[in-house]
Structures are given as C-alpha cells and as structure tokens.
Design an enzyme around this catalytic site. Sequence first.
Site, short mmCIF file in Angstrom:
data_model
loop_
_atom_site.label_atom_id
_atom_site.label_comp_id
_atom_site.label_asym_id
_atom_site.label_seq_id
_atom_site.Cartn_x
_atom_site.Cartn_y
_atom_site.Cartn_z
N HIS A 20 65.33 -3.67 61.88
CA HIS A 20 64.25 -4.22 61.05
C HIS A 20 64.80 -4.97 59.84
O HIS A 20 66.00 -5.20 59.74
CB HIS A 20 63.26 -3.11 60.68
CG HIS A 20 62.90 -2.24 61.85
ND1 HIS A 20 62.11 -2.69 62.87
CD2 HIS A 20 63.29 -0.98 62.17
CE1 HIS A 20 61.99 -1.73 63.79
NE2 HIS A 20 62.71 -0.69 63.39
N HIS A 38 69.01 2.79 63.64
CA HIS A 38 67.58 3.02 63.46
C HIS A 38 67.32 4.43 62.95
O HIS A 38 68.23 5.26 62.88
CB HIS A 38 66.84 2.83 64.79
CG HIS A 38 66.72 1.42 65.23
ND1 HIS A 38 65.58 0.67 65.02
CD2 HIS A 38 67.59 0.61 65.89
CE1 HIS A 38 65.76 -0.55 65.51
NE2 HIS A 38 66.97 -0.61 66.05
N GLU A 83 62.50 2.57 56.87
CA GLU A 83 63.57 2.51 57.86
C GLU A 83 64.49 1.34 57.59
O GLU A 83 65.71 1.45 57.74
CB GLU A 83 62.97 2.42 59.26
CG GLU A 83 64.01 2.41 60.37
CD GLU A 83 63.42 2.26 61.75
OE1 GLU A 83 64.20 2.28 62.72
OE2 GLU A 83 62.19 2.11 61.87
N GLU A 130 69.14 6.38 66.96
CA GLU A 130 68.05 6.90 66.13
C GLU A 130 68.62 8.10 65.37
O GLU A 130 68.82 9.17 65.93
CB GLU A 130 66.86 7.32 66.99
CG GLU A 130 66.25 6.20 67.81
CD GLU A 130 65.32 5.30 67.00
OE1 GLU A 130 65.17 5.54 65.78
OE2 GLU A 130 64.75 4.36 67.59
#
Length: 278
Positions: free
Chosen positions: A68, A160, A105, A242
């Site tokens: 992101h 992430h 995030e 993650e």
Amino acid sequence: MPLVLTTSAAACALLAGCGTTPAPDAKAAPHSSAPSSARPQPSGSGSPAVRPVPSSLAGRTIVIDPGHNPGNFRHTKEINQKVDIGTNRKECDTTGTATADDYTEAAFTLDVSHRLRDLLEAQGATVVLTHDADRPYGPCIDERARIGNGRKADAVVSVHADGSAAGNRGFHVILPAPVRSGAADTAPIVAPSRTLGERIATHFARATGTSPANYIGSGTGLDVRDDLGGLNLSTVPKVFLECGNMRDPKDAALLTNAAWRQKAAHGIAEGIGTYLKG
C-alpha cells in the site's frame, strides 16, 4: 478468513458480507477517510540487541515491496481502477488496513521495509523498494510485479499486515500457486518461492517470538494463493508476508512497537539471507 473493508467495495461496504476473503493486495482500512500518521509505540524507538545477518549478500538484488501507500487514502478513484493480473482484473491497489488506533498498514510496511533495507544493505545487497511514499499513490499491483521482474531480483518480499477479526493472531507467508493464464505464468517461480517463504517463516518466528497464524495455513505459517496480481505476474521468486493481524489488540500491540518491528525486519532478513545462500 474474516474480512476487512476494501476501497473497491462500492456495492458491498463490508467484505464480510460478501462472503469472500480479500487479497493482501486488496485490503482496505476500516475507515473511509485517511487516518492519522504512524503512531509507533513511544517507549520503543531503539533496535533490540540482535546478532547481524550472517554472511555477505554482495552481488544479490533484493526487491522489497511495502504494501500500500499512505497517499492511497486521497486517491481512491485511481486505485480502484482495475488492472490485468492474468487470471482476471483486479483493483490497482487499496488503502490497506489499520489498528483500532489508526496506525495504518501503509505506515507499518514502510517502517519495516526501511529497517529491512538497512539490514540487507549492511550485508552488501542491492536493495530496491517498489515505492518509498514518494509518489501520490500506488504503484499498482501489476507495476509492483514489473519492478521485481525488471531488476531480475534474486528475491522479492511484499511486506503486509493483515486485517482479520479480533482473536485471529499470528503471521503467515503467502506463496504463489501454479498459474498459467494470460500474462501470468508462475511455473518457474513456484518452487523457489516456496523455499523463500519457508525460510522467512522459520526465521520470522524465531526473531519475533510470534507463532504462525491460528486462522489460516493450518498452523504452518504458509498459504498458497492464485488470486494475487503481485504473485501471478512475477517472474522472479516472490512471497507476501502478513506480519500479524492489525485488528487484533494483542497483535496490534506488537505491530505498533518499534523494537518488535526491528525484530521482524531482522527475521525477514535472516530468512532471505539463508535462502540466497542455499
């Protein structure tokens, strides 16, 4: 896996109501407006005493893909434009998720990516970031794949943090599935990506003291996906990590702690290093 909001959910405000699991390159924060800037834990700005990543990585090129972009919140129209990921078309990017206290995030992934870059460069590696919050939004997921491909990277890691339900804890590494459709052909990278992912999972757990996810991957810390453009379009070994679940209070307490983020970076660096050294 429980779901989080996405920027593309115009007809479905809550993905949980849609009955499908969002891709890590298609997560969105639980708020529609841009949350406040990064809020690292005030008491933990220093690095813990950890041993350096062993051996030299000179001559190796590693691409770090911070999930992101902080600017995505201001460019929802642009990031909702769909791009070709081989198997279908998917949103360019999303805003990502956030903790209950609005630690985003995007802020987390940049911080860990900077720490990881420093550790790898100290071992002589050439490190490329797909972005450094130096552009208004994105890059789109197909461009992120092209950056690693274009550099002929020895390894690519997309950093992430998940946005699952409270009570779902732990990390997991997402591996590319065999995909051959349109521009996607993962056959050459499935095996090396799995090895890369396994090494990262082992060293991440050791460095951070955290466990594999209790809600995905059957306790292995590994999950195989065929619906992520960043993996489908890659021609070099690549995985998504993650690091934890931002929507769980206990995981969030770790993710917002600077000392823990340094441990996370160290674990990722060790995993990459052991993979590249065979």
